[in-house]
Design a protein around this motif. Structure first.
Motif, short mmCIF file in Angstrom:
data_model
loop_
_atom_site.label_atom_id
_atom_site.label_comp_id
_atom_site.label_asym_id
_atom_site.label_seq_id
_atom_site.Cartn_x
_atom_site.Cartn_y
_atom_site.Cartn_z
N GLY A 48 0.91 -1.38 0.05
CA GLY A 48 0.00 0.01 0.14
C GLY A 48 0.78 1.21 -0.07
O GLY A 48 0.26 2.38 0.16
N LYS A 51 3.41 1.42 -4.91
CA LYS A 51 4.55 0.77 -5.81
C LYS A 51 3.51 0.71 -7.23
O LYS A 51 3.87 1.18 -8.35
N SER A 52 2.42 0.26 -7.25
CA SER A 52 1.53 0.02 -8.47
C SER A 52 1.12 1.30 -8.99
O SER A 52 1.15 1.38 -10.13
N THR A 53 0.92 2.24 -8.12
CA THR A 53 0.51 3.70 -8.62
C THR A 53 1.58 4.07 -9.18
O THR A 53 1.24 4.72 -10.32
N1 LIG Z 1 -8.03 2.95 -7.96
C1 LIG Z 1 -7.80 3.52 -6.34
N2 LIG Z 1 -8.64 4.34 -5.70
C2 LIG Z 1 -8.23 4.59 -4.53
N3 LIG Z 1 -7.30 4.36 -3.91
C3 LIG Z 1 -6.43 3.60 -4.47
C4 LIG Z 1 -6.38 2.99 -5.53
N4 LIG Z 1 -5.71 2.15 -5.90
C5 LIG Z 1 -4.95 2.35 -5.00
N5 LIG Z 1 -5.19 3.00 -3.99
C6 LIG Z 1 -4.69 3.27 -2.91
O1 LIG Z 1 -3.49 3.78 -2.91
C7 LIG Z 1 -2.39 3.36 -2.12
C8 LIG Z 1 -1.25 2.68 -2.79
O2 LIG Z 1 -1.85 1.65 -3.51
P1 LIG Z 1 -0.63 0.86 -4.42
O3 LIG Z 1 -1.76 -0.08 -5.15
O4 LIG Z 1 -0.07 1.80 -5.21
O5 LIG Z 1 0.23 0.31 -3.43
P2 LIG Z 1 1.51 -0.94 -3.62
O6 LIG Z 1 2.52 -0.41 -2.94
O7 LIG Z 1 1.33 -1.26 -4.86
O8 LIG Z 1 0.72 -2.03 -2.71
P3 LIG Z 1 0.72 -3.38 -2.91
O9 LIG Z 1 2.04 -4.02 -2.49
O10 LIG Z 1 -0.12 -3.91 -1.73
O11 LIG Z 1 0.26 -3.94 -4.00
C9 LIG Z 1 -3.32 2.35 -1.19
O12 LIG Z 1 -3.75 3.20 0.03
C10 LIG Z 1 -4.49 2.06 -1.92
O13 LIG Z 1 -5.59 1.57 -1.06
#
Ligand SMILES: Nc1ncnc2c1ncn2[C@@H]1O[C@H](COP(=O)(O)OP(=O)(O)OP(=O)(O)O)[C@@H](O)[C@H]1O
Length: 251
Positions: A48, A51-53
């Motif tokens: 969270g 990273k994916s963002t």
């Molecule tokens: N489409 C969306 N709408 C609202 N919030 C989102 C959305 N996608 C992700 N988030 C929020 O943005 C934050 C970052 O999410 P992200 O998926 O980028 O994290 P991550 O580091 O890839 O996590 P993980 O390792 O669990 O996949 C999180 O708090 C998530 O809940």
């Protein structure tokens, strides 16, 4: 923008000071990272943290509030996802495929950005040759593939694109170690052919065995950058970083 326009001396990817939000919620706070040409880089961090963002911003699926994305030295911040694909970016995100289409047709469709259809046919066969298991299911609908086979299909699609830069989100998720080993081997082969790679991977061990360098993200910021070999030799530091520890980096 054709691939030939990009500057061969520039990094494959430069993300500079990216901030991004979902509605009112800011998720990225000025994140920066670089993937040099021919380099394999991991983006690590707890769940969270964004990273994916970051990958969504790189792929043009989410518009940043601030900051820039350069592909091959060219400012791609305002480009459509399609234009980024045409410039040599290929993303493996999730295991999405057109379920009712066969494996082969899924692969052919992925060559849509390429004008040379003969080359696409050759690339499809080359990609299937790497995955005998997928090849034996070539005429089966993608919806009938197992999780590992879908990951193979996702990577095979990336090969058909012949990418300059391959971006992978979580390829080891839910897969048996032997399958992950095979996928890593394939990514290495692509890299040897000149493809630069950015990977987001939950398994730090898998990531560090694959890449040259890693960034660690926490709360939408990059808090550490290290060679994979140095990081792999310091399990305590990895543990602290992955639990979300600014102190481990600045101290
Ligand atoms: N489409 C969306 N709408 C609202 N919030 C989102 C959305 N996608 C992700 N988030 C929020 O943005 C934050 C970052 O999410 P992200 O998926 O980028 O994290 P991550 O580091 O890839 O996590 P993980 O390792 O669990 O996949 C999180 O708090 C998530 O809940």
């Amino acid at each position: 923008m054709s691939r030939s326009v990009s500057d061969p001396a520039a990094p494959a990817l430069r993300v500079d000071g990216i901030s991004a939000s979902y509605g009112p919620v800011q998720v990225l706070f000025g994140a920066s990272l670089t993937v040099e040409r021919g380099e394999m880089v991991a983006l690590l961090g707890p769940n969270g943290v964004g990273k994916s963002t970051t990958l969504r911003v790189i792929g043009g699926l989410l518009k940043p509030d601030a900051g820039t994305v350069h592909l091959g030295g060219v400012d791609a911040t305002n480009w459509s996802p399609r234009k980024r694909v045409e410039a040599g970016l290929s993303q493996v995100i999730g295991q999405s495929a057109f379920g009712s289409l066969s494996v082969v047709d899924n692969l052919r469709m992925h060559g849509y950005a390429t004008k040379d259809k003969k080359w696409v046919d050759e690339a499809v066969e080359a990609a299937l040759a790497i995955f005998p298991r997928l090849n034996s299911r070539r005429n089966q609908p993608a919806s009938t593939l197992s999780g590992g086979e879908r990951q193979m299909l996702a990577l095979a699609k990336a090969i058909v694109n012949d990418p300059e830069l391959l971006v992978i989100d979580e390829f080891s998720l839910g897969l048996a170690p032997v399958v992950v080993g095979g996928l890593c081997e394939l990514v290495r082969r692509l890299n040897e052919r000149g493809t630069s790679v950015l990977v987001v991977e939950q398994s730090v061990n898998v990531a560090l065995s694959l890449v040259h360098r890693a960034y660690v993200m926490e709360k939408g910021e990059i808090i550490a950058e290290e060679s994979a070999a140095v990081l792999a030799a310091d399990p305590d530091r990895i543990r602290t970083l992955m639990l979300g520890g600014h102190a481990a980096v600045t101290g």
